[in-house]
Design a protein around this motif. Structure first.
Motif, PDB file in Angstrom:
ATOM      1  N   ARG A 136     -46.162 -39.225  -8.103  1.00 34.51           N
ATOM      2  CA  ARG A 136     -45.266 -40.119  -7.289  1.00 34.51           C
ATOM      3  C   ARG A 136     -43.874 -39.932  -7.802  1.00 34.51           C
ATOM      4  NH1 ARG A 136     -49.133 -43.839  -8.212  1.00 34.51           N
ATOM      5  NH2 ARG A 136     -48.379 -44.644  -9.897  1.00 34.51           N
ATOM      6  N   ARG A 137     -43.698 -39.839  -9.005  1.00 36.48           N
ATOM      7  CA  ARG A 137     -42.197 -39.945  -9.693  1.00 36.48           C
ATOM      8  C   ARG A 137     -41.760 -38.550  -9.393  1.00 36.48           C
ATOM      9  NH1 ARG A 137     -42.553 -42.456 -15.814  1.00 36.48           N
ATOM     10  NH2 ARG A 137     -43.362 -44.450 -15.319  1.00 36.48           N
ATOM     11  N   SER A 138     -42.400 -37.434  -9.340  1.00 39.48           N
ATOM     12  CA  SER A 138     -41.917 -36.136  -8.793  1.00 39.48           C
ATOM     13  C   SER A 138     -41.372 -36.326  -7.442  1.00 39.48           C
ATOM     14  CB  SER A 138     -42.926 -34.918  -9.028  1.00 39.48           C
ATOM     15  OG  SER A 138     -42.282 -33.837  -8.551  1.00 39.48           O
ATOM     16  N   HIS A 139     -42.079 -36.955  -6.488  1.00 43.74           N
ATOM     17  CA  HIS A 139     -41.749 -37.176  -5.049  1.00 43.74           C
ATOM     18  C   HIS A 139     -40.620 -37.970  -4.999  1.00 43.74           C
ATOM     19  CE1 HIS A 139     -42.383 -37.279  -0.899  1.00 43.74           C
ATOM     20  NE2 HIS A 139     -42.571 -38.547  -1.148  1.00 43.74           N
ATOM     21  N   VAL A 156     -38.135 -38.196  -7.359  1.00 47.45           N
ATOM     22  CA  VAL A 156     -37.175 -37.638  -8.084  1.00 47.45           C
ATOM     23  C   VAL A 156     -36.666 -36.518  -6.574  1.00 47.45           C
ATOM     24  CG1 VAL A 156     -36.577 -35.524  -9.500  1.00 47.45           C
ATOM     25  CG2 VAL A 156     -37.637 -37.541 -10.394  1.00 47.45           C
ATOM     26  N   THR A 157     -37.616 -36.086  -6.090  1.00 45.87           N
ATOM     27  CA  THR A 157     -37.237 -35.233  -5.008  1.00 45.87           C
ATOM     28  C   THR A 157     -36.480 -36.125  -4.091  1.00 45.87           C
ATOM     29  OG1 THR A 157     -39.214 -33.763  -5.465  1.00 45.87           O
ATOM     30  CG2 THR A 157     -38.190 -33.699  -3.328  1.00 45.87           C
ATOM     31  N   ILE A 158     -36.936 -36.841  -3.572  1.00 46.11           N
ATOM     32  CA  ILE A 158     -36.265 -37.874  -2.475  1.00 46.11           C
ATOM     33  C   ILE A 158     -34.918 -38.238  -2.947  1.00 46.11           C
ATOM     34  CG2 ILE A 158     -36.200 -40.047  -1.413  1.00 46.11           C
ATOM     35  CD1 ILE A 158     -39.224 -39.774  -1.334  1.00 46.11           C
ATOM     36  N   LEU A 159     -34.724 -38.835  -4.472  1.00 47.07           N
ATOM     37  CA  LEU A 159     -33.491 -38.977  -4.874  1.00 47.07           C
ATOM     38  C   LEU A 159     -32.507 -37.663  -5.229  1.00 47.07           C
ATOM     39  CD1 LEU A 159     -34.626 -41.444  -7.601  1.00 47.07           C
ATOM     40  CD2 LEU A 159     -33.500 -42.111  -5.690  1.00 47.07           C
ATOM     41  N   ASP A 160     -33.195 -36.921  -5.438  1.00 45.20           N
ATOM     42  CA  ASP A 160     -32.276 -35.685  -5.405  1.00 45.20           C
ATOM     43  C   ASP A 160     -31.641 -35.240  -3.913  1.00 45.20           C
ATOM     44  OD1 ASP A 160     -31.200 -33.427  -6.984  1.00 45.20           O
ATOM     45  OD2 ASP A 160     -32.759 -32.130  -6.019  1.00 45.20           O
ATOM     46  N   THR A 161     -32.691 -35.326  -3.089  1.00 39.39           N
ATOM     47  CA  THR A 161     -32.052 -35.048  -1.850  1.00 39.39           C
ATOM     48  C   THR A 161     -31.038 -36.020  -1.129  1.00 39.39           C
ATOM     49  OG1 THR A 161     -34.393 -34.290  -1.202  1.00 39.39           O
ATOM     50  CG2 THR A 161     -33.000 -34.815   0.685  1.00 39.39           C
ATOM     51  N   GLU A 162     -31.075 -37.326  -1.666  1.00 34.88           N
ATOM     52  CA  GLU A 162     -30.206 -38.285  -1.321  1.00 34.88           C
ATOM     53  C   GLU A 162     -28.872 -38.002  -2.089  1.00 34.88           C
ATOM     54  OE1 GLU A 162     -31.060 -42.624  -1.467  1.00 34.88           O
ATOM     55  OE2 GLU A 162     -33.110 -42.099  -0.512  1.00 34.88           O
ATOM     56  N   ARG A 210     -60.439 -38.676 -18.832  1.00 39.52           N
ATOM     57  CA  ARG A 210     -60.191 -38.218 -17.398  1.00 39.52           C
ATOM     58  C   ARG A 210     -59.570 -39.233 -16.334  1.00 39.52           C
ATOM     59  NH1 ARG A 210     -65.637 -37.027 -17.435  1.00 39.52           N
ATOM     60  NH2 ARG A 210     -65.995 -35.210 -18.770  1.00 39.52           N
ATOM     61  N   SER A 211     -59.951 -40.237 -16.546  1.00 46.35           N
ATOM     62  CA  SER A 211     -59.591 -41.490 -15.753  1.00 46.35           C
ATOM     63  C   SER A 211     -57.977 -41.541 -16.007  1.00 46.35           C
ATOM     64  CB  SER A 211     -60.187 -42.801 -15.813  1.00 46.35           C
ATOM     65  OG  SER A 211     -59.502 -43.799 -15.267  1.00 46.35           O
ATOM     66  N   LYS A 212     -57.415 -41.559 -17.232  1.00 48.09           N
ATOM     67  CA  LYS A 212     -56.223 -41.928 -17.542  1.00 48.09           C
ATOM     68  C   LYS A 212     -55.400 -40.489 -17.166  1.00 48.09           C
ATOM     69  CE  LYS A 212     -56.593 -45.027 -21.426  1.00 48.09           C
ATOM     70  NZ  LYS A 212     -56.651 -45.190 -22.829  1.00 48.09           N
ATOM     71  N   GLU A 213     -55.868 -39.397 -17.305  1.00 49.84           N
ATOM     72  CA  GLU A 213     -55.291 -37.953 -16.754  1.00 49.84           C
ATOM     73  C   GLU A 213     -55.013 -37.997 -15.492  1.00 49.84           C
ATOM     74  OE1 GLU A 213     -55.864 -33.262 -17.771  1.00 49.84           O
ATOM     75  OE2 GLU A 213     -57.735 -34.601 -17.496  1.00 49.84           O
ATOM     76  N   ARG A 214     -56.041 -38.673 -14.582  1.00 51.32           N
ATOM     77  CA  ARG A 214     -55.807 -38.768 -12.959  1.00 51.32           C
ATOM     78  C   ARG A 214     -54.920 -39.615 -12.853  1.00 51.32           C
ATOM     79  NH1 ARG A 214     -61.557 -38.273 -12.403  1.00 51.32           N
ATOM     80  NH2 ARG A 214     -61.749 -40.431 -12.867  1.00 51.32           N
ATOM     81  N   ARG A 215     -54.675 -40.723 -13.470  1.00 49.88           N
ATOM     82  CA  ARG A 215     -53.694 -42.083 -13.172  1.00 49.88           C
ATOM     83  C   ARG A 215     -52.323 -41.274 -13.632  1.00 49.88           C
ATOM     84  NH1 ARG A 215     -57.368 -46.127 -15.248  1.00 49.88           N
ATOM     85  NH2 ARG A 215     -56.201 -45.654 -17.060  1.00 49.88           N
ATOM     86  N   PHE A 216     -52.310 -40.460 -14.685  1.00 43.44           N
ATOM     87  CA  PHE A 216     -51.081 -39.916 -15.081  1.00 43.44           C
ATOM     88  C   PHE A 216     -50.486 -39.034 -14.040  1.00 43.44           C
ATOM     89  CE2 PHE A 216     -48.866 -36.534 -17.674  1.00 43.44           C
ATOM     90  CZ  PHE A 216     -47.738 -37.227 -18.140  1.00 43.44           C
ATOM     91  N   LEU A 217     -51.684 -37.970 -13.787  1.00 45.46           N
ATOM     92  CA  LEU A 217     -51.118 -36.996 -12.797  1.00 45.46           C
ATOM     93  C   LEU A 217     -50.617 -37.781 -11.260  1.00 45.46           C
ATOM     94  CD1 LEU A 217     -53.854 -34.385 -13.227  1.00 45.46           C
ATOM     95  CD2 LEU A 217     -51.623 -34.119 -13.761  1.00 45.46           C
ATOM     96  N   GLU A 218     -51.417 -38.515 -10.890  1.00 42.09           N
ATOM     97  CA  GLU A 218     -50.998 -39.327  -9.634  1.00 42.09           C
ATOM     98  C   GLU A 218     -49.347 -40.010  -9.960  1.00 42.09           C
ATOM     99  OE1 GLU A 218     -54.012 -42.207  -8.853  1.00 42.09           O
ATOM    100  OE2 GLU A 218     -55.345 -40.607  -8.295  1.00 42.09           O
ATOM    101  N   GLU A 219     -49.384 -40.782 -11.076  1.00 42.49           N
ATOM    102  CA  GLU A 219     -47.949 -41.392 -11.347  1.00 42.49           C
ATOM    103  C   GLU A 219     -47.021 -40.147 -11.282  1.00 42.49           C
ATOM    104  OE1 GLU A 219     -45.088 -44.060 -12.420  1.00 42.49           O
ATOM    105  OE2 GLU A 219     -47.110 -44.412 -11.624  1.00 42.49           O
TER     106      GLU A 219
END
Length: 143
Positions: free
Chosen positions: A120-123, A125-131, A108-117
């Motif tokens: 972050r990466r999705s965010h 990617v969104t920022i980079l895509d916008t740029e 569960r802990s690893k899953e939470r960290r993975f989801l948080e990561e």
């Protein structure tokens, strides 16, 4: 004298009759006693046989009782061994349940960290895509 002789003869005959009667009675009594002895001997033989059979049955029952006691002791020993095995298995199960709980928690802990990561990466990617879009628009405008 003749009268005494007749009287003596009568007495002798009377005594002989009594002796014959007593002999006959004695013979009948002896015969009855022999029959009673035979009956008692037969009864004694039957009782002896019955006693021997009861003793044999008692010995056989004793053997059966001992065998049952031995089987009972063996079964009790097996039961105790199975109870010890059960106790060991319960300890092992409890240990494994503890390990499973720890692994679930870790997962569960690893899953939470993975989801948080992933967020972050999705965010990112969104920022980079916008740029990239802005730069593409700027390049298209400049072209």
């Amino acid at each position: 004298v003749a009268m005494e002789t007749v009287s003596l003869e009568h007495q002798i005959q009377s005594v002989q009759r009594h002796i014959a009667f007593l002999k006959k009675e004695q013979m009948e009594l002896l015969h009855d006693l022999h029959l009673e002895i035979l009956r008692l001997q037969k009864h004694c033989s039957e009782l002896t046989h019955d006693l021997e059979m009861k003793e044999l049955e008692a010995r056989q029952q004793d053997v059966l009782d001992r065998e049952l006691e031995e089987k009972c002791r063996a079964m009790e020993a097996q039961l105790q061994e199975k109870e010890r095995d059960n106790l060991e298995l319960r300890k092992e199960l409890q240990h494994k349940e503890t390990l499973v709980a720890a692994l679930r928690s870790s997962l569960r802990s690893k899953e939470r960290r993975f989801l948080e990561e992933l967020k972050r990466r999705s965010h990112r990617v969104t920022i980079l895509d916008t740029e990239l879009q802005k730069q593409t628009e700027a390049a298209a405008y400049l072209s």
